[in-house]
Write a protein that holds these residues in place. Structure first.
Motif, PDB file in Angstrom:
ATOM      1  N   ILE A 120       3.429   1.299  -5.287  1.00 45.82           N
ATOM      2  CA  ILE A 120       3.045   1.695  -3.931  1.00 45.82           C
ATOM      3  C   ILE A 120       1.612   2.204  -4.002  1.00 45.82           C
ATOM      4  O   ILE A 120       1.349   3.264  -4.582  1.00 45.82           O
ATOM      5  CB  ILE A 120       3.987   2.778  -3.385  1.00 45.82           C
ATOM      6  CG1 ILE A 120       5.431   2.256  -3.368  1.00 45.82           C
ATOM      7  CG2 ILE A 120       3.558   3.210  -1.984  1.00 45.82           C
ATOM      8  CD1 ILE A 120       6.458   3.334  -3.102  1.00 45.82           C
ATOM      9  N   LEU A 133       3.734  -2.388  -2.348  1.00 43.83           N
ATOM     10  CA  LEU A 133       3.755  -1.903  -0.969  1.00 43.83           C
ATOM     11  C   LEU A 133       2.435  -1.201  -0.690  1.00 43.83           C
ATOM     12  O   LEU A 133       1.915  -0.477  -1.552  1.00 43.83           O
ATOM     13  CB  LEU A 133       4.925  -0.941  -0.757  1.00 43.83           C
ATOM     14  CG  LEU A 133       6.325  -1.496  -1.013  1.00 43.83           C
ATOM     15  CD1 LEU A 133       7.375  -0.417  -0.755  1.00 43.83           C
ATOM     16  CD2 LEU A 133       6.599  -2.717  -0.149  1.00 43.83           C
ATOM     17  N   ARG A 134       1.916  -1.365   0.538  1.00 42.36           N
ATOM     18  CA  ARG A 134       0.559  -0.910   0.834  1.00 42.36           C
ATOM     19  C   ARG A 134       0.525  -0.052   2.098  1.00 42.36           C
ATOM     20  O   ARG A 134       0.182  -0.538   3.177  1.00 42.36           O
ATOM     21  CB  ARG A 134      -0.369  -2.122   0.966  1.00 42.36           C
ATOM     22  CG  ARG A 134      -0.395  -3.024  -0.252  1.00 42.36           C
ATOM     23  CD  ARG A 134      -1.220  -4.267  -0.004  1.00 42.36           C
ATOM     24  NE  ARG A 134      -2.617  -3.946   0.176  1.00 42.36           N
ATOM     25  CZ  ARG A 134      -3.479  -4.716   0.838  1.00 42.36           C
ATOM     26  NH1 ARG A 134      -3.063  -5.814   1.441  1.00 42.36           N
ATOM     27  NH2 ARG A 134      -4.741  -4.360   0.936  1.00 42.36           N
ATOM     28  N   ILE A 314       8.219   3.636   4.124  1.00 43.29           N
ATOM     29  CA  ILE A 314       8.074   3.176   2.744  1.00 43.29           C
ATOM     30  C   ILE A 314       9.390   3.342   1.992  1.00 43.29           C
ATOM     31  O   ILE A 314       9.777   2.481   1.188  1.00 43.29           O
ATOM     32  CB  ILE A 314       6.935   3.941   2.042  1.00 43.29           C
ATOM     33  CG1 ILE A 314       5.581   3.525   2.633  1.00 43.29           C
ATOM     34  CG2 ILE A 314       6.956   3.699   0.530  1.00 43.29           C
ATOM     35  CD1 ILE A 314       5.204   2.080   2.403  1.00 43.29           C
ATOM     36  N   GLU A 317      11.476   0.465   2.734  1.00 39.65           N
ATOM     37  CA  GLU A 317      10.991  -0.712   2.018  1.00 39.65           C
ATOM     38  C   GLU A 317      11.394  -0.656   0.548  1.00 39.65           C
ATOM     39  O   GLU A 317      11.712  -1.678  -0.063  1.00 39.65           O
ATOM     40  CB  GLU A 317       9.472  -0.815   2.155  1.00 39.65           C
ATOM     41  CG  GLU A 317       9.001  -1.221   3.534  1.00 39.65           C
ATOM     42  CD  GLU A 317       9.442  -2.634   3.879  1.00 39.65           C
ATOM     43  OE1 GLU A 317       9.271  -3.537   3.037  1.00 39.65           O
ATOM     44  OE2 GLU A 317       9.989  -2.824   4.979  1.00 39.65           O
ATOM     45  N   HIS A 321      13.473  -3.576  -1.312  1.00 42.50           N
ATOM     46  CA  HIS A 321      12.921  -4.298  -2.456  1.00 42.50           C
ATOM     47  C   HIS A 321      13.760  -4.118  -3.708  1.00 42.50           C
ATOM     48  O   HIS A 321      13.873  -5.040  -4.524  1.00 42.50           O
ATOM     49  CB  HIS A 321      11.481  -3.839  -2.721  1.00 42.50           C
ATOM     50  CG  HIS A 321      10.465  -4.510  -1.856  1.00 42.50           C
ATOM     51  ND1 HIS A 321       9.675  -5.552  -2.292  1.00 42.50           N
ATOM     52  CD2 HIS A 321      10.114  -4.304  -0.566  1.00 42.50           C
ATOM     53  CE1 HIS A 321       8.882  -5.949  -1.315  1.00 42.50           C
ATOM     54  NE2 HIS A 321       9.119  -5.200  -0.253  1.00 42.50           N
TER      55      HIS A 321
END
Length: 329
Positions: A120, A133-134, A314, A317, A321
């Motif tokens: 991340i 992840l951004r 996040i 996410e 993932h």
């Protein structure tokens, strides 16, 4: 993708950092959004392993010294790290556990993301990959409940005359120095804003604030109603109360963490930039400005703006993932 897994009390999430406040705050914020079953571990690598981290050198167990006993099986279901030292540990634990521990690394590890299950890294790091992840900025725990706790813990700040201006002071950073010239410009700009708006001022320095600047802050705002916190001698750090009670916030340009946390409150956020920022920090500032979340010190703004709160998104996410199930309600 791994089979769906729920982290239980028997399957801890380890949070590994070097103990730096900013790294701890980010890693713990993500862990707490995923599970209540958390064990925090602080490590300090010996040289030469610290020089190479997160690259691996032979004799990894010798790198840890006394901390070796903290990184032993049984391995957790998930390990979260933040910072370069932690990246060494999250990478090693993934290897030592033969992949049974899912590894999540916060911030760009400066190495191929494939060495972790998930990385991340904020957009301004420009790291890409299928397992990257951004978010816009740094993760943090600030939401409505956190702000309510801050108001309760520092209820006395409510008695200050409004509007209340929160001032958050960071420190030197490559590309955004807080030297004498920059500090003078920042203080002068804040005083001009106070003269325009009236009200009161709430100032909090940080661990990174240069010691020479602390008396400057005390003197600069001594003639305004408010609080000025420069260290433990001034009592408990009012940082949560400042974020919770401020009608407007001004933040030095160096700190991604403080800028993100200020933007999480929904109050207008300003900064003072007196010299060109380095490329990475400049990209971050530009992202906040384009979204209407960061303004020049003298800008006219709405009373409220959309808060920047990315941690819960996040966390969702991460679950998706890594195939993690949400913990039972």
């Amino acid at each position: 993708m791994p089979n769906s897994t729920t982290i239980t009390d028997r399957d801890l999430c380890w949070v590994v950092t070097d103990g730096a406040a900013g790294n701890r705050r980010q890693a713990l914020a993500l862990a707490e959004a995923l599970t209540p079953s958390i064990r925090e571990i602080t490590i300090d690598l010996r040289a030469p392993w610290s020089w190479a981290a997160p690259r691996l050198l032979p004799g990894a167990r010798l790198a840890l010294g006394r901390a070796n006993q903290n990184l032993l099986p049984p391995w957790p279901s998930l390990v979260i790290g933040c910072g370069r030292t932690a990246a060494w540990a999250t990478r090693q634990i993934r290897r030592w556990s033969a992949g049974r521990t899912l590894s999540v690394q916060l911030l760009d590890p400066r190495l191929d993301p494939r060495h972790w299950d998930l990385v991340i890294a904020p957009k301004h790091d420009e790291l890409t990959g299928d397992n990257v992840l951004r978010p816009i900025g740094s993760l943090h725990p600030i939401d409505d409940a956190w702000l309510a706790d801050g108001r309760e813990a520092f209820a006395g700040l409510a008695d200050l005359p409004g509007p209340r201006l929160g001032v958050l002071v960071g420190g030197d950073r490559r590309g955004a120095p807080l030297d004498g010239k920059a500090a003078d410009a920042f203080v002068s700009a804040v005083r001009r804003r106070l003269a325009t708006d009236g009200g009161s001022v709430m100032v909090a320095a940080s661990r990174r604030t240069p010691p020479a600047l602390l008396p400057v802050l005390r003197d600069a705002f001594a003639d305004w109603p408010g609080v000025i916190w420069t260290g433990s001698a001034d009592g408990p750090n009012p940082y949560p109360g400042i974020l919770a009670w401020a009608d407007r916030l001004v933040v030095t340009p160096d700190s991604v963490n403080m800028l993100c946390e200020a933007c999480a409150t929904g109050a207008p956020v300003h900064t003072v930039v007196t010299a060109p920022l380095d490329a990475k920090l400049g990209r971050f500032h530009a992202e906040l400005r384009a979204a209407g979340r960061l303004h020049d010190i003298d800008a006219v703004t709405p009373e409220r703006q959309a808060p920047l709160r990315e941690t819960a998104t996040i966390a969702d996410e991460v679950r998706k993932h890594l195939g993690l199930s949400a913990p039972p309600a």
